[in-house]
Design a protein around this motif. Structure first.
Motif, PDB file in Angstrom:
ATOM      1  N   ARG A 202       0.853  -1.178   0.000  1.00 33.33           N
ATOM      2  CA  ARG A 202       0.000   0.000   0.000  1.00 33.33           C
ATOM      3  C   ARG A 202       0.893   1.233   0.000  1.00 33.33           C
ATOM      4  O   ARG A 202       1.747   1.397   0.863  1.00 33.33           O
ATOM      5  CB  ARG A 202      -0.903   0.001   1.237  1.00 33.33           C
ATOM      6  N   ASP A 203       0.712   2.084  -0.985  1.00 29.90           N
ATOM      7  CA  ASP A 203       1.538   3.291  -1.123  1.00 29.90           C
ATOM      8  C   ASP A 203       3.023   2.952  -1.233  1.00 29.90           C
ATOM      9  O   ASP A 203       3.880   3.745  -0.836  1.00 29.90           O
ATOM     10  CB  ASP A 203       1.318   4.251   0.046  1.00 29.90           C
ATOM     11  N   GLY A 204       3.336   1.774  -1.754  1.00 29.14           N
ATOM     12  CA  GLY A 204       4.729   1.401  -1.973  1.00 29.14           C
ATOM     13  C   GLY A 204       5.493   1.025  -0.726  1.00 29.14           C
ATOM     14  O   GLY A 204       6.720   0.892  -0.784  1.00 29.14           O
ATOM     15  N   SER A 205       4.812   0.840   0.422  1.00 23.64           N
ATOM     16  CA  SER A 205       5.497   0.571   1.685  1.00 23.64           C
ATOM     17  C   SER A 205       5.108  -0.789   2.249  1.00 23.64           C
ATOM     18  O   SER A 205       3.935  -1.175   2.209  1.00 23.64           O
ATOM     19  CB  SER A 205       5.163   1.657   2.714  1.00 23.64           C
ATOM     20  N   LEU A 206       6.116  -1.500   2.777  1.00 24.80           N
ATOM     21  CA  LEU A 206       5.893  -2.757   3.486  1.00 24.80           C
ATOM     22  C   LEU A 206       6.663  -2.722   4.802  1.00 24.80           C
ATOM     23  O   LEU A 206       7.668  -2.018   4.930  1.00 24.80           O
ATOM     24  CB  LEU A 206       6.373  -3.950   2.649  1.00 24.80           C
ATOM     25  N   SER A 207       6.197  -3.509   5.768  1.00 26.06           N
ATOM     26  CA  SER A 207       6.879  -3.594   7.060  1.00 26.06           C
ATOM     27  C   SER A 207       6.935  -5.038   7.524  1.00 26.06           C
ATOM     28  O   SER A 207       6.093  -5.864   7.145  1.00 26.06           O
ATOM     29  CB  SER A 207       6.163  -2.740   8.112  1.00 26.06           C
ATOM     30  N   ILE A 208       7.957  -5.341   8.329  1.00 24.33           N
ATOM     31  CA  ILE A 208       8.149  -6.695   8.824  1.00 24.33           C
ATOM     32  C   ILE A 208       9.037  -6.636  10.068  1.00 24.33           C
ATOM     33  O   ILE A 208       9.770  -5.655  10.265  1.00 24.33           O
ATOM     34  CB  ILE A 208       8.770  -7.596   7.731  1.00 24.33           C
ATOM     35  N   GLU A 209       8.941  -7.681  10.903  1.00 27.46           N
ATOM     36  CA  GLU A 209       9.810  -7.774  12.078  1.00 27.46           C
ATOM     37  C   GLU A 209      10.868  -8.844  11.831  1.00 27.46           C
ATOM     38  O   GLU A 209      10.652  -9.798  11.093  1.00 27.46           O
ATOM     39  CB  GLU A 209       9.021  -8.124  13.340  1.00 27.46           C
ATOM     40  N   TYR A 210      12.007  -8.652  12.500  1.00 23.22           N
ATOM     41  CA  TYR A 210      13.091  -9.626  12.422  1.00 23.22           C
ATOM     42  C   TYR A 210      13.616  -9.886  13.826  1.00 23.22           C
ATOM     43  O   TYR A 210      13.829  -8.950  14.609  1.00 23.22           O
ATOM     44  CB  TYR A 210      14.229  -9.129  11.536  1.00 23.22           C
ATOM     45  N   ASP A 211      13.817 -11.177  14.138  1.00 21.33           N
ATOM     46  CA  ASP A 211      14.365 -11.590  15.427  1.00 21.33           C
ATOM     47  C   ASP A 211      15.558 -12.500  15.176  1.00 21.33           C
ATOM     48  O   ASP A 211      15.501 -13.385  14.313  1.00 21.33           O
ATOM     49  CB  ASP A 211      13.300 -12.316  16.256  1.00 21.33           C
TER      50      ASP A 211
ATOM     51  N   HIS B 137      16.690 -14.943  16.709  1.00 16.97           N
ATOM     52  CA  HIS B 137      16.431 -16.366  16.961  1.00 16.97           C
ATOM     53  C   HIS B 137      15.285 -16.913  16.099  1.00 16.97           C
ATOM     54  O   HIS B 137      15.372 -18.030  15.591  1.00 16.97           O
ATOM     55  CB  HIS B 137      16.121 -16.585  18.440  1.00 16.97           C
ATOM     56  N   ASP B 138      14.237 -16.114  15.920  1.00 17.68           N
ATOM     57  CA  ASP B 138      13.045 -16.587  15.208  1.00 17.68           C
ATOM     58  C   ASP B 138      13.049 -16.237  13.731  1.00 17.68           C
ATOM     59  O   ASP B 138      12.221 -16.744  12.970  1.00 17.68           O
ATOM     60  CB  ASP B 138      11.781 -16.014  15.870  1.00 17.68           C
ATOM     61  N   GLY B 139      13.952 -15.365  13.301  1.00 20.82           N
ATOM     62  CA  GLY B 139      14.026 -15.004  11.894  1.00 20.82           C
ATOM     63  C   GLY B 139      12.983 -13.960  11.514  1.00 20.82           C
ATOM     64  O   GLY B 139      12.520 -13.174  12.328  1.00 20.82           O
ATOM     65  N   TRP B 140      12.606 -13.967  10.240  1.00 20.82           N
ATOM     66  CA  TRP B 140      11.668 -12.996   9.692  1.00 20.82           C
ATOM     67  C   TRP B 140      10.234 -13.408  10.018  1.00 20.82           C
ATOM     68  O   TRP B 140       9.863 -14.561   9.854  1.00 20.82           O
ATOM     69  CB  TRP B 140      11.837 -12.887   8.179  1.00 20.82           C
ATOM     70  N   ALA B 141       9.422 -12.440  10.449  1.00 21.92           N
ATOM     71  CA  ALA B 141       8.037 -12.715  10.855  1.00 21.92           C
ATOM     72  C   ALA B 141       7.129 -12.684   9.627  1.00 21.92           C
ATOM     73  O   ALA B 141       6.475 -11.679   9.323  1.00 21.92           O
ATOM     74  CB  ALA B 141       7.584 -11.691  11.890  1.00 21.92           C
ATOM     75  N   VAL B 142       7.080 -13.808   8.896  1.00 20.68           N
ATOM     76  CA  VAL B 142       6.305 -13.865   7.655  1.00 20.68           C
ATOM     77  C   VAL B 142       4.871 -14.321   7.880  1.00 20.68           C
ATOM     78  O   VAL B 142       4.038 -14.216   6.970  1.00 20.68           O
ATOM     79  CB  VAL B 142       6.989 -14.807   6.639  1.00 20.68           C
ATOM     80  N   GLU B 143       4.552 -14.822   9.087  1.00 25.97           N
ATOM     81  CA  GLU B 143       3.207 -15.313   9.340  1.00 25.97           C
ATOM     82  C   GLU B 143       2.195 -14.183   9.204  1.00 25.97           C
ATOM     83  O   GLU B 143       2.422 -13.063   9.659  1.00 25.97           O
ATOM     84  CB  GLU B 143       3.113 -15.932  10.749  1.00 25.97           C
ATOM     85  N   ASN B 144       1.058 -14.527   8.573  1.00 27.30           N
ATOM     86  CA  ASN B 144      -0.040 -13.574   8.387  1.00 27.30           C
ATOM     87  C   ASN B 144       0.369 -12.347   7.573  1.00 27.30           C
ATOM     88  O   ASN B 144      -0.253 -11.292   7.676  1.00 27.30           O
ATOM     89  CB  ASN B 144      -0.611 -13.117   9.743  1.00 27.30           C
ATOM     90  N   ARG B 145       1.414 -12.504   6.792  1.00 25.41           N
ATOM     91  CA  ARG B 145       1.818 -11.451   5.867  1.00 25.41           C
ATOM     92  C   ARG B 145       1.856 -12.052   4.462  1.00 25.41           C
ATOM     93  O   ARG B 145       2.839 -12.663   4.061  1.00 25.41           O
ATOM     94  CB  ARG B 145       3.189 -10.885   6.255  1.00 25.41           C
ATOM     95  N   PRO B 146       0.771 -11.903   3.713  1.00 25.60           N
ATOM     96  CA  PRO B 146       0.708 -12.539   2.386  1.00 25.60           C
ATOM     97  C   PRO B 146       1.755 -12.008   1.411  1.00 25.60           C
ATOM     98  O   PRO B 146       2.031 -12.648   0.397  1.00 25.60           O
ATOM     99  CB  PRO B 146      -0.716 -12.204   1.913  1.00 25.60           C
TER     100      PRO B 146
END
Length: 239
Positions: free
Chosen positions: A184-193, A195-204
């Motif tokens: 949306r508007d060319g922007s995406l966000s995500i979390e990184y940990d 130990h757990d890596g990239w938080a891809v769950e519930n992010r299509p």
């Protein structure tokens, strides 16, 4: 020209680990093509905070270079680089890759025609987050090749000091592939940990990339439609 942005949020333990072990963030951009080639590191960020924001503008150029093997870690250095909008044609006549840019190519694509007798390497560059043109892949240029930027970007944290323009045929570690067609508007966000890596769950728009996973199938789309169109364009230009 379309601006894209990525926001990465990390906790304090993660950012401390990344800094202590001298990690940097690296990005590679997807592309559809009629040619054979390899992806290259396009973007890097070496100063990391808990809240990282990376932005870039999808501004393109076409480059040529001496013929090179697609060996991992090889640094691609453009001999000639020609900024141009989508729909442009680069006609290469010099044995060193020099050429002339004109309009008239397929809409939404970049076309590079090798009118000389020397096999070369070529591809597209795009502005990175510092406004510098960097290769997003390197390809064999034999006759006519077509390129279409694809709005997908792979991101990795790595402690290894990679460089922009470096060929990377396998992932630099556990990564994430982000689809900016869903932004949306060319922007995406995500979390990184750490130990757990990239938080891809519930992010299509996000897909996890495994460590050492081959990158060509993710980032280089060898399109049969583009190959057919390139052959058609070759017949037109050879008349």
């Amino acid at each position: 020209m379309e601006q894209h942005k990525l926001t990465i949020d990390m906790n304090e333990a993660t950012i401390e680990q990344l800094r202590d072990h001298h990690f940097a963030l690296f990005g590679l951009h997807a592309i559809a093509t009629s040619a054979s080639g390899a992806p290259t590191i396009w973007l890097s960020a070496h100063y990391l905070e808990r809240h990282v924001e990376i932005s870039w503008i999808e501004t393109y150029s076409m480059f040529t270079s001496r013929k090179m093997a697609h060996a991992p870690s090889t640094k691609v250095v453009a001999t000639h680089n020609y900024p141009a909008p989508l729909g442009s044609v680069l006609t290469v006549s010099g044995n060193d890759g020099a050429g002339i840019v004109t309009p008239g190519g397929p809409a939404g694509h970049m076309e590079i025609d090798n009118a000389g007798r020397t096999e070369l390497s070529a591809g597209l560059c795009m502005h990175d987050s510092h406004g510098m043109y960097q290769p997003i892949g390197v390809f064999d240029l034999i006759d006519v090749d077509l390129f279409q930027p694809v709005p997908k970007v792979a991101f990795f944290f790595s402690p290894i000091p990679h460089m922009a323009g470096e060929i990377a045929t396998r992932s630099l570690g556990p990564g994430v592939l982000l689809d900016y067609q869903m932004a949306r508007d060319g922007s995406l966000s995500i979390e990184y940990d750490i130990h757990d890596g990239w938080a891809v769950e519930n992010r299509p728009y996000a897909r996890a990339i495994k460590a050492n996973e081959p990158l060509n199938p993710l980032l280089l789309i060898r399109s049969s439609a583009l190959q057919a169109l390139a052959m058609q364009r070759q017949r037109i230009t050879s008349r």
